[in-house]
Scaffold this active site. Structure first.
Site, PDB file in Angstrom:
ATOM      1  N   ASP A 200      -5.710  -8.772   5.924  1.00 35.46           N
ATOM      2  CA  ASP A 200      -5.483  -7.341   5.737  1.00 35.46           C
ATOM      3  C   ASP A 200      -6.673  -6.806   4.938  1.00 35.46           C
ATOM      4  O   ASP A 200      -6.790  -7.040   3.735  1.00 35.46           O
ATOM      5  CB  ASP A 200      -4.155  -7.138   4.983  1.00 35.46           C
ATOM      6  CG  ASP A 200      -3.927  -5.683   4.588  1.00 35.46           C
ATOM      7  OD1 ASP A 200      -4.858  -4.864   4.730  1.00 35.46           O
ATOM      8  OD2 ASP A 200      -2.822  -5.378   4.113  1.00 35.46           O
ATOM      9  N   GLN A 203      -8.192  -2.604   1.949  1.00 39.05           N
ATOM     10  CA  GLN A 203      -8.838  -2.235   0.683  1.00 39.05           C
ATOM     11  C   GLN A 203     -10.185  -2.934   0.483  1.00 39.05           C
ATOM     12  O   GLN A 203     -10.784  -2.804  -0.584  1.00 39.05           O
ATOM     13  CB  GLN A 203      -7.915  -2.578  -0.503  1.00 39.05           C
ATOM     14  CG  GLN A 203      -6.572  -1.874  -0.475  1.00 39.05           C
ATOM     15  CD  GLN A 203      -6.689  -0.363  -0.666  1.00 39.05           C
ATOM     16  OE1 GLN A 203      -7.723   0.162  -1.079  1.00 39.05           O
ATOM     17  NE2 GLN A 203      -5.633   0.349  -0.327  1.00 39.05           N
ATOM     18  N   LYS A 226      -9.121   5.129   5.005  1.00 38.61           N
ATOM     19  CA  LYS A 226      -9.416   4.596   3.672  1.00 38.61           C
ATOM     20  C   LYS A 226     -10.917   4.341   3.500  1.00 38.61           C
ATOM     21  O   LYS A 226     -11.359   3.883   2.458  1.00 38.61           O
ATOM     22  CB  LYS A 226      -8.645   3.292   3.443  1.00 38.61           C
ATOM     23  CG  LYS A 226      -7.138   3.491   3.328  1.00 38.61           C
ATOM     24  CD  LYS A 226      -6.467   2.204   2.956  1.00 38.61           C
ATOM     25  CE  LYS A 226      -4.970   2.232   3.184  1.00 38.61           C
ATOM     26  NZ  LYS A 226      -4.246   3.058   2.206  1.00 38.61           N
ATOM     27  N   CYS A 364       3.997   0.331  -2.316  1.00 40.72           N
ATOM     28  CA  CYS A 364       4.350  -0.432  -1.099  1.00 40.72           C
ATOM     29  C   CYS A 364       4.176  -1.927  -1.313  1.00 40.72           C
ATOM     30  O   CYS A 364       3.674  -2.635  -0.421  1.00 40.72           O
ATOM     31  CB  CYS A 364       3.539   0.025   0.115  1.00 40.72           C
ATOM     32  SG  CYS A 364       3.842   1.708   0.578  1.00 40.72           S
TER      33      CYS A 364
HETATM   34  N1  PLP Z   1      -2.617  -2.954   3.455  1.00 42.40           N
HETATM   35  C1  PLP Z   1      -3.043  -2.548   2.263  1.00 42.40           C
HETATM   36  C2  PLP Z   1      -3.573  -3.556   1.290  1.00 42.40           C
HETATM   37  C3  PLP Z   1      -3.013  -1.200   1.927  1.00 42.40           C
HETATM   38  O1  PLP Z   1      -3.436  -0.800   0.730  1.00 42.40           O
HETATM   39  C4  PLP Z   1      -2.504  -0.282   2.875  1.00 42.40           C
HETATM   40  C5  PLP Z   1      -2.394   1.151   2.538  1.00 42.40           C
HETATM   41  O2  PLP Z   1      -2.317   1.536   1.398  1.00 42.40           O
HETATM   42  C6  PLP Z   1      -2.088  -0.762   4.119  1.00 42.40           C
HETATM   43  C7  PLP Z   1      -2.160  -2.097   4.374  1.00 42.40           C
HETATM   44  C8  PLP Z   1      -1.577   0.169   5.176  1.00 42.40           C
HETATM   45  O3  PLP Z   1      -2.589   0.997   5.631  1.00 42.40           O
HETATM   46  P1  PLP Z   1      -2.272   2.174   6.665  1.00 42.40           P
HETATM   47  O4  PLP Z   1      -1.164   2.978   6.058  1.00 42.40           O
HETATM   48  O5  PLP Z   1      -3.566   2.915   6.758  1.00 42.40           O
HETATM   49  O6  PLP Z   1      -1.875   1.534   7.942  1.00 42.40           O
END
Ligand code: PLP
Length: 405
Positions: A200, A203, A226, A364
């Site tokens: 993932d 960030q 982001k 989250c």
């Molecule tokens: N993974 C991480 C580490 C995140 O910080 C985020 C969003 O804050 C996501 C996944 C999800 O990203 P998105 O909402 O752009 O799909």
């Protein structure tokens, strides 16, 4: 190169606005970044001059739009050093990229009793998609724990592998702790067990130079919004050898080769995973954001954000009663904290009234909050357009709030 932050800030008109009559101090970059003028203008220019549906048209405009969309794929490929554009699948964001892999990997590779490893610091986007599939296919999730500094326990990680381990799904940079995980080591340990790894990168891609080949990642997911690009666009990098064998995700136009009521064959990569009209204006805007980042230089961005984060850590640590969550020396520009007994929501609201935009809550990452024994934090997350005086504004404001309490 010394960055001209004043000139950079001029590229982001929103940074010049006020909220509640105070100059905006935008420290919520981990949630979404602001957009430079060139990205916003690229969107309207593309709609004004080259809008036509891609891939399907013989006419001039459609071909021009297709060329723009496909050249954005090449820009994205180069940015993360993928081997081929076949490995760049456009999605709606990190969340969709992970759901895509969870869905098609589970469908074709996972069986009752198999195991998928995630970590305790995952965003819900890298937990829930696996849980949804696990309910259906009967595999189990195993969790890499962390130490009190917010670093993954690699010794425990190694012990999680069994002959039933099928995939590791782990975050590169934590959106709460800021920890930059040793992703190359995590990948090489998994590969020693012949287990692929999904990273993932939500960030990490906006803040660090990323080379998916050097990392040897099997899948790498990230979001355009982001990284100074548009909302609604994301990327799934996948090694061709995996994307080749995995089944399609969604059905529809573009992902097929031939359709009949008896039998349908699927398009080649990467189109097999891109059903329906893609956000071709959005992918163009993403490419413009990438060009903008490359113009500044990813090494410069990483260095300037590191300096900001170091300064902010120093300043915040001096505030009595302030506790930072995530103290690994390997950290990105994300600072999560609590101050004394002040509820994170109250602190965030008061900061907001002083013009300072931070995020509050569980970010989250409820399992991580549980591990930390807290309900939530205030999070300040920095981008290269932030300044040292904005850090001072944050610390001064927190001191004022502490005095009020
Ligand atoms: N993974 C991480 C580490 C995140 O910080 C985020 C969003 O804050 C996501 C996944 C999800 O990203 P998105 O909402 O752009 O799909």
């Amino acid at each position: 190169m010394i960055m001209d932050v004043k000139a950079i800030r001029d590229d982001f008109p929103i940074l010049g606005r006020t909220v509640y009559g105070k100059p905006l101090v935008y420290l919520d970059n981990a949630a979404t970044t602001q957009k430079p003028r060139c990205v916003v203008e690229a969107i309207s220019e593309a709609y004004y001059s080259v809008n036509a549906n891609v891939h399907r048209g013989v006419h001039f405009l459609s071909q021009q739009a297709t060329q723009l969309h496909e050249s954005s794929r090449e820009t994205t490929r180069k940015f993360i050093n993928a081997r081929s554009t076949n490995e760049i699948v456009f999605t709606r964001g990190t969340t969709e990229s992970i759901n895509l892999v969870a869905s098609v990997f589970a469908q074709s590779q996972l069986h009752q009793g198999d195991e998928v490893i995630v970590s305790v610091m995952e965003h819900h986007s890298n937990i829930v998609p696996w849980q949804l599939q696990a309910q259906h296919y009967g595999f189990v999730l195993k969790v890499i724990p962390m130490n009190d500094q917010g670093e993954l326990r690699l010794d425990e990680y190694q012990r999680l592998f069994t002959p039933r381990t099928r995939l590791v799904a782990v975050v590169h940079v934590s959106n709460v702790l800021g920890t930059i995980n040793p992703i190359q080591t995590i990948i090489s340990i998994a590969h020693a067990h012949q287990v692929p790894v999904l990273v993932d990168g939500a960030q990490s891609v906006p803040h660090l130079p990323i080379d998916v080949q050097a990392l040897d990642a099997d899948f790498y997911a990230f979001s355009a919004h982001k990284m100074y690009g548009p909302t609604g666009v994301g990327v799934l990098y996948g090694k061709e050898k995996w994307l080749d064998v995995l089944p399609p995700y969604q059905g529809g136009g573009e992902m097929i080769s031939h359709v009949s009521f008896k039998h349908t064959t699927f398009n080649e990569l990467p189109f097999k995973f891109e059903a329906g009209t893609p956000d071709y204006i959005g992918t163009h805007a993403l490419a413009c954001a990438i060009d903008y980042l490359l113009h500044i230089g990813m090494d410069n961005i990483a260095a300037s954000e590191h300096a900001l984060a170091e300064y902010a850590t120093q300043q915040l640590t001096d505030i009595e009663g302030l506790r930072i969550f995530g103290t690994s020396p390997q950290k990105g520009a994300v600072l999560s904290f609590q101050v004394g007994g002040i509820h994170h929501f109250d602190l965030g609201t008061l900061l907001d009234h002083m013009g300072i935009a931070v995020r509050t809550g569980h970010h989250c990452a409820e399992p991580l909050m549980r591990r930390l024994g807290i309900e939530g934090t205030v999070r300040a997350s920095f981008a290269f357009y932030n300044t040292f005086s904005e850090v001072d504004a944050l610390t001064d404001a927190i001191r004022r709030i502490v005095r009020m309490f």
